[in-house]
Design a protein around this motif. Structure first.
Motif, PDB file in Angstrom:
ATOM      1  N   GLU A  20      14.844  85.261 -98.871  1.00  0.00           N
ATOM      2  CA  GLU A  20      14.751  86.644 -98.393  1.00  0.00           C
ATOM      3  C   GLU A  20      15.850  87.486 -99.020  1.00  0.00           C
ATOM      4  O   GLU A  20      16.883  86.960 -99.444  1.00  0.00           O
ATOM      5  CB  GLU A  20      14.888  86.697 -96.864  1.00  0.00           C
ATOM      6  CG  GLU A  20      16.255  86.260 -96.361  1.00  0.00           C
ATOM      7  CD  GLU A  20      16.364  86.213 -94.853  1.00  0.00           C
ATOM      8  OE1 GLU A  20      15.569  86.857 -94.167  1.00  0.00           O
ATOM      9  OE2 GLU A  20      17.272  85.520 -94.365  1.00  0.00           O
ATOM     10  N   TRP A  21      15.618  88.790 -99.054  1.00  0.00           N
ATOM     11  CA  TRP A  21      16.647  89.729 -99.505  1.00  0.00           C
ATOM     12  C   TRP A  21      17.594  89.958 -98.338  1.00  0.00           C
ATOM     13  O   TRP A  21      17.163  90.298 -97.241  1.00  0.00           O
ATOM     14  CB  TRP A  21      16.028  91.052 -99.958  1.00  0.00           C
ATOM     15  CG  TRP A  21      15.290  90.925-101.247  1.00  0.00           C
ATOM     16  CD1 TRP A  21      13.944  90.914-101.422  1.00  0.00           C
ATOM     17  CD2 TRP A  21      15.863  90.782-102.544  1.00  0.00           C
ATOM     18  NE1 TRP A  21      13.637  90.768-102.751  1.00  0.00           N
ATOM     19  CE2 TRP A  21      14.805  90.687-103.466  1.00  0.00           C
ATOM     20  CE3 TRP A  21      17.168  90.719-103.030  1.00  0.00           C
ATOM     21  CZ2 TRP A  21      15.008  90.540-104.835  1.00  0.00           C
ATOM     22  CZ3 TRP A  21      17.369  90.573-104.389  1.00  0.00           C
ATOM     23  CH2 TRP A  21      16.307  90.485-105.277  1.00  0.00           C
ATOM     24  N   VAL A  22      18.886  89.787 -98.570  1.00  0.00           N
ATOM     25  CA  VAL A  22      19.908  89.926 -97.535  1.00  0.00           C
ATOM     26  C   VAL A  22      20.808  91.110 -97.878  1.00  0.00           C
ATOM     27  O   VAL A  22      21.256  91.265 -99.025  1.00  0.00           O
ATOM     28  CB  VAL A  22      20.745  88.623 -97.429  1.00  0.00           C
ATOM     29  CG1 VAL A  22      21.871  88.778 -96.433  1.00  0.00           C
ATOM     30  CG2 VAL A  22      19.849  87.454 -97.058  1.00  0.00           C
ATOM     31  N   ALA A  39      15.136  96.743 -98.040  1.00  0.00           N
ATOM     32  CA  ALA A  39      15.197  95.645 -99.002  1.00  0.00           C
ATOM     33  C   ALA A  39      14.156  95.838-100.107  1.00  0.00           C
ATOM     34  O   ALA A  39      13.097  96.414 -99.868  1.00  0.00           O
ATOM     35  CB  ALA A  39      14.971  94.319 -98.294  1.00  0.00           C
ATOM     36  N   PRO A  40      14.468  95.353-101.313  1.00  0.00           N
ATOM     37  CA  PRO A  40      13.540  95.522-102.442  1.00  0.00           C
ATOM     38  C   PRO A  40      12.167  94.913-102.159  1.00  0.00           C
ATOM     39  O   PRO A  40      12.054  93.938-101.416  1.00  0.00           O
ATOM     40  CB  PRO A  40      14.219  94.753-103.578  1.00  0.00           C
ATOM     41  CG  PRO A  40      15.637  94.595-103.173  1.00  0.00           C
ATOM     42  CD  PRO A  40      15.665  94.614-101.679  1.00  0.00           C
ATOM     43  N   LEU A  78      17.126  83.297-107.096  1.00  0.00           N
ATOM     44  CA  LEU A  78      18.135  83.051-106.066  1.00  0.00           C
ATOM     45  C   LEU A  78      19.498  83.537-106.561  1.00  0.00           C
ATOM     46  O   LEU A  78      19.905  83.244-107.676  1.00  0.00           O
ATOM     47  CB  LEU A  78      18.195  81.553-105.748  1.00  0.00           C
ATOM     48  CG  LEU A  78      19.119  81.130-104.606  1.00  0.00           C
ATOM     49  CD1 LEU A  78      18.639  81.730-103.289  1.00  0.00           C
ATOM     50  CD2 LEU A  78      19.146  79.612-104.492  1.00  0.00           C
ATOM     51  N   GLY A  79      20.169  84.323-105.755  1.00  0.00           N
ATOM     52  CA  GLY A  79      21.478  84.861-106.116  1.00  0.00           C
ATOM     53  C   GLY A  79      21.419  86.211-106.809  1.00  0.00           C
ATOM     54  O   GLY A  79      22.443  86.879-106.962  1.00  0.00           O
ATOM     55  N   ALA A  80      20.228  86.639-107.231  1.00  0.00           N
ATOM     56  CA  ALA A  80      20.087  87.937-107.893  1.00  0.00           C
ATOM     57  C   ALA A  80      20.398  89.059-106.918  1.00  0.00           C
ATOM     58  O   ALA A  80      20.141  88.951-105.717  1.00  0.00           O
ATOM     59  CB  ALA A  80      18.668  88.095-108.434  1.00  0.00           C
ATOM     60  N   LYS A  81      20.966  90.138-107.441  1.00  0.00           N
ATOM     61  CA  LYS A  81      21.270  91.313-106.612  1.00  0.00           C
ATOM     62  C   LYS A  81      20.410  92.475-107.076  1.00  0.00           C
ATOM     63  O   LYS A  81      20.123  92.602-108.263  1.00  0.00           O
ATOM     64  CB  LYS A  81      22.746  91.678-106.709  1.00  0.00           C
ATOM     65  CG  LYS A  81      23.637  90.657-106.042  1.00  0.00           C
ATOM     66  CD  LYS A  81      25.080  91.102-106.049  1.00  0.00           C
ATOM     67  CE  LYS A  81      25.937  90.059-105.317  1.00  0.00           C
ATOM     68  NZ  LYS A  81      27.347  90.441-105.319  1.00  0.00           N
TER      69      LYS A  81
END
Length: 181
Positions: A70-72, A153-154, A163-166
């Motif tokens: 999920e986008w956090v 969130a996008p 994973l880990g992308a911003k």
């Protein structure tokens, strides 16, 4: 003729006096807000700002849900402008921090949120922690986030491959600062 001259002089004096008066700003009304995000009685509006900037999200694994992502929310980065468009501060985090141009700043504890229209981050009520430094943020008791636009969130997928992308999304919201009466 004497009466006409007296009336003209009075009118000019009245116009001149009005030109030097500070215009009255309407008091911010909470009437249309959900009860959950209304500020308790005994507080008055100290400052009205418009925050314009970015919110960063990061693709993360869902806690206790193997294989799900999920986008956090990571944090905000926004300029705080007064109603005339002049920058009076900034809002950034983590932790969420409101800082005035005079250097005074504070963090806050979230008390409540209420949904806004689709595509917009929720309305929010936070209780101010003691300010650091003296200035505009000193004595702030509550901050309301209202009139939100964007910031959710996008829509792009969040999965193992990213994973880990911003991702950064634009948003705008009014931040109303209150102090005890």
């Amino acid at each position: 003729m004497l009466i006409r001259t007296a009336l003209a002089t009075a009118a000019v004096s009245l116009v001149a006096a009005c030109g030097t008066m500070t215009p009255m700003m309407p008091t911010y009304s909470q009437a249309g807000l959900p009860a959950a995000v209304q500020v308790p009685a005994g507080n008055r509006v100290a400052l009205e700002t418009v925050g314009m900037g970015d919110i960063t999200y990061q693709c993360s694994a869902k806690k206790d849900m193997a294989g799900q992502f999920e986008w956090v929310f990571v944090g905000p980065d926004a300029k705080l402008m007064d109603r005339s468009g002049k920058q009076v501060g900034k809002y950034y985090g983590p932790p969420a921090t409101w800082e005035a141009m005079d250097g005074s700043k504070l963090t806050a504890t979230q008390l409540a949120v209420a949904p806004n229209m689709a595509g917009n981050i929720p309305l929010q009520l936070v209780k101010g922690n003691p300010a650091m430094g003296s200035g505009a943020m000193q004595g702030v008791t509550y901050i309301q986030r209202v009139a939100t636009m964007g910031g959710v969130a996008p829509a792009t997928p969040c999965a193992a491959g990213n994973l880990g992308a911003k991702q950064i999304v634009k948003y705008q919201a009014d931040y109303i600062f209150y102090k005890a009466m």
